[in-house]
Design an enzyme around this catalytic site. Structure first.
Site, PDB file in Angstrom:
ATOM      1  N   PHE A 136       0.844  -1.197   0.000  1.00 36.44           N
ATOM      2  CA  PHE A 136       0.000   0.000   0.000  1.00 36.44           C
ATOM      3  C   PHE A 136       0.881   1.249   0.000  1.00 36.44           C
ATOM      4  CE2 PHE A 136      -2.941   2.967   2.258  1.00 36.44           C
ATOM      5  CZ  PHE A 136      -3.961   2.942   1.321  1.00 36.44           C
ATOM      6  N   ASP A 206       1.697  -5.627   8.285  1.00 30.30           N
ATOM      7  CA  ASP A 206       0.570  -4.705   8.270  1.00 30.30           C
ATOM      8  C   ASP A 206      -0.700  -5.537   8.085  1.00 30.30           C
ATOM      9  OD1 ASP A 206      -1.470  -2.892   7.621  1.00 30.30           O
ATOM     10  OD2 ASP A 206      -0.044  -1.455   6.759  1.00 30.30           O
ATOM     11  N   TYR A 231     -10.595   1.184  11.041  1.00 30.28           N
ATOM     12  CA  TYR A 231     -11.852   1.612  10.400  1.00 30.28           C
ATOM     13  C   TYR A 231     -12.281   0.737   9.227  1.00 30.28           C
ATOM     14  CZ  TYR A 231      -8.326   4.090   7.592  1.00 30.28           C
ATOM     15  OH  TYR A 231      -7.227   4.388   6.844  1.00 30.28           O
ATOM     16  N   LYS A 232     -11.553  -0.340   8.980  1.00 29.58           N
ATOM     17  CA  LYS A 232     -11.955  -1.231   7.883  1.00 29.58           C
ATOM     18  C   LYS A 232     -12.836  -2.339   8.463  1.00 29.58           C
ATOM     19  CE  LYS A 232      -8.099   0.243   5.106  1.00 29.58           C
ATOM     20  NZ  LYS A 232      -6.655   0.153   4.937  1.00 29.58           N
TER      21      LYS A 232
HETATM   22  C1  LIG Z   1      -5.899   1.213   5.075  1.00 32.05           C
HETATM   23  C2  LIG Z   1      -4.433   1.001   5.146  1.00 32.05           C
HETATM   24  C3  LIG Z   1      -3.623   1.914   5.812  1.00 32.05           C
HETATM   25  C4  LIG Z   1      -4.247   3.150   6.403  1.00 32.05           C
HETATM   26  O1  LIG Z   1      -3.333   4.043   6.911  1.00 32.05           O
HETATM   27  P1  LIG Z   1      -3.881   5.373   7.618  1.00 32.05           P
HETATM   28  O2  LIG Z   1      -2.708   5.873   8.341  1.00 32.05           O
HETATM   29  O3  LIG Z   1      -5.023   4.978   8.480  1.00 32.05           O
HETATM   30  O4  LIG Z   1      -4.367   6.282   6.552  1.00 32.05           O
HETATM   31  C5  LIG Z   1      -2.264   1.646   5.889  1.00 32.05           C
HETATM   32  N1  LIG Z   1      -1.736   0.550   5.324  1.00 32.05           N
HETATM   33  C6  LIG Z   1      -2.506  -0.364   4.666  1.00 32.05           C
HETATM   34  C7  LIG Z   1      -1.892  -1.575   4.072  1.00 32.05           C
HETATM   35  C8  LIG Z   1      -3.873  -0.153   4.548  1.00 32.05           C
HETATM   36  O5  LIG Z   1      -4.630  -1.031   3.900  1.00 32.05           O
END
Ligand SMILES: *Cc1c(COP(=O)(O)O)cnc(C)c1O
Length: 421
Positions: A136, A206, A231-232
């Site tokens: 990501f 992660d 939040y997912k």
């Molecule tokens: C959703 C997600 C994030 C989110 O990071 P934020 O700091 O909450 O914006 C980070 N890494 C991965 C792999 C994700 O899927």
């Protein structure tokens, strides 16, 4: 017995079969806890989990009662001070952590920054962060930023299938996202962790697209460090704080680079010199985000009410059904499935590919089926067993097939991309 030899040995062959399966679903009542808009099939739970009654009630209580009436006394009386550990321990139960190994704080991005620096300093004789190209973007950016801050750190980005081949004596930390946000491909956590440790590196995972999506057992996989999003699939609300995991064996050895007062051994003695707490509190920075924490706790509490095995079994069946229906009804119009078909190699979202993916998704949303679009040609659909029914999957694919058949997505009202889809 494998998961699919059980309740869902035969997938429904008709809409009526779906209705029947939903009536017998042991998770059927869980759906009532979610305040979903009527007439919407929500397949966006991997991006933003929906509001639950529990989360709404916790936020209401937090604002009206604890903040409104309790005021600053609530730091003690309403348990605000312990909230990062309390909610962390609840998440710990979902991911296979021991009590006192998970804490809720900051965002995923910030927590990654803290853990990466901690890992690089623990392996100071090494200088490489190893990751894969499809990670990501924020994970890649944070790693680039860490290299920028520390200097003499190399970010080695390799193809997904070659991570193990690039584990050598220069790698300090292997940073991998367990379930890929794009394709939904899931890495083998145990195998990669072992490989990293054999090479002397730390394994950092992660879990943003895994927690609440797939079975996790961090202790059994001997994971060194992990973090994930609130939040997912945890349904903690927009901008919910993230969580981070440091097993007891590494607490203290991994140091946070952000020396805030909440990580101090004794925050309320107001000493002038920093001394970290010896447990998970050392990974806090500043004051916890209590309103978001309330929503997150409400979301997480629901997860603790359900039998995890039942959830995963239903998740696998929902996505198997979706794959079959897409193959039957949408493949003839050029839709392909980007997610692995083997249930052990995927998370809880399915990704479909079509050259008109953006327009297709807009047309779907107009018809009450909400997933999201990822460039250049991907449509993502989360199958979330807590509130989705078999009949929803049946209808959603039917809707997509109808859009493809009638080509309504060609309509000129679907030209431009909006900033967030
Ligand atoms: C959703 C997600 C994030 C989110 O990071 P934020 O700091 O909450 O914006 C980070 N890494 C991965 C792999 C994700 O899927």
């Amino acid at each position: 017995m494998s998961m699919l030899e059980t309740r869902y040995a035969t997938l429904p062959a008709s809409r009526a079969d779906c209705v029947l399966l939903d009536e017998r679903d042991p998770l059927r009542e869980m759906r009532e806890n979610f305040l979903l808009p009527p007439n919407l099939i929500y397949l966006g739970g991997n991006s933003l989990g929906p509001l639950s009654r529990a989360a709404a009630e916790q936020v209401e209580a937090m604002t009206r009662v604890q903040w409104g009436q309790g005021l600053l006394g609530s730091w003690d009386e309403a348990g605000w001070m312990e909230a990062p550990q309390r909610v962390g321990n609840k998440i710990g139960r979902l991911i296979g952590g021991q009590p006192g190994e998970v804490i809720v704080t900051d965002s995923t991005s910030v927590d990654l920054f803290k853990l990466l620096i901690g890992a690089l300093r623990l392996r100071e004789e090494r200088h490489v962060i190893l990751t894969e190209a499809e990670n990501f973007p924020t994970d890649l950016y944070i790693a680039q930023g860490v290299a920028d801050v520390l200097g003499a750190v190399e970010l080695r980005v390799v193809p997904r299938a070659e991570v193990v081949d690039h584990l050598d004596e220069s790698v300090a930390v292997m940073m991998i996202t367990h379930v890929d946000f794009g394709s939904g491909h899931r890495h083998d956590m145990r195998r990669l962790t072992e490989a990293a440790q054999r090479a002397g590196a730390l394994a950092l995972w992660d879990l943003s697209h895994s927690t609440g999506a797939v079975p996790l057992d961090l202790a059994a996989c001997n994971v060194d460090l992990a973090l994930g999003c609130g939040y997912k699939y945890l349904n903690g609300g927009p901008g919910a704080p993230a969580f981070l995991y440091v097993p007891h064996r590494l607490q203290g050895a991994i140091r946070s680079p952000i020396w805030g007062w909440m990580g101090h051994a004794s925050p309320f003695s107001f000493e002038g010199t920093y001394a970290p707490d010896s447990g998970m509190r050392q990974y806090l920075s500043g004051t916890p985000h209590m309103l978001s924490m309330a929503a997150l706790e409400g979301g997480v509490d629901l997860w603790l009410e359900v039998d995890q095995a039942t959830v995963w079994e239903k998740s696998a069946a929902l996505s198997n059904l979706m794959i079959r229906l897409v193959d039957e009804q949408c493949a003839p119009y050029g839709v392909t499935i980007a997610t692995p078909r083997n249930v052990n190699e995927r998370g809880s979202h399915l990704t479909l590919r079509h050259e008109q993916a953006y327009r297709l998704m807009r047309a779907l949303i107009d018809r009450g089926v909400e997933g999201d679009f990822r460039p250049p040609d991907l449509m993502r659909f989360a199958v979330t067993p807590l509130y989705l029914r078999f009949v929803d999957v049946w209808d959603a694919v039917g809707c997509l097939a109808e859009i493809l058949r009638t080509r309504v997505f060609d309509d000129e009202k679907y030209p431009e991309r909006t900033p967030v889809t």
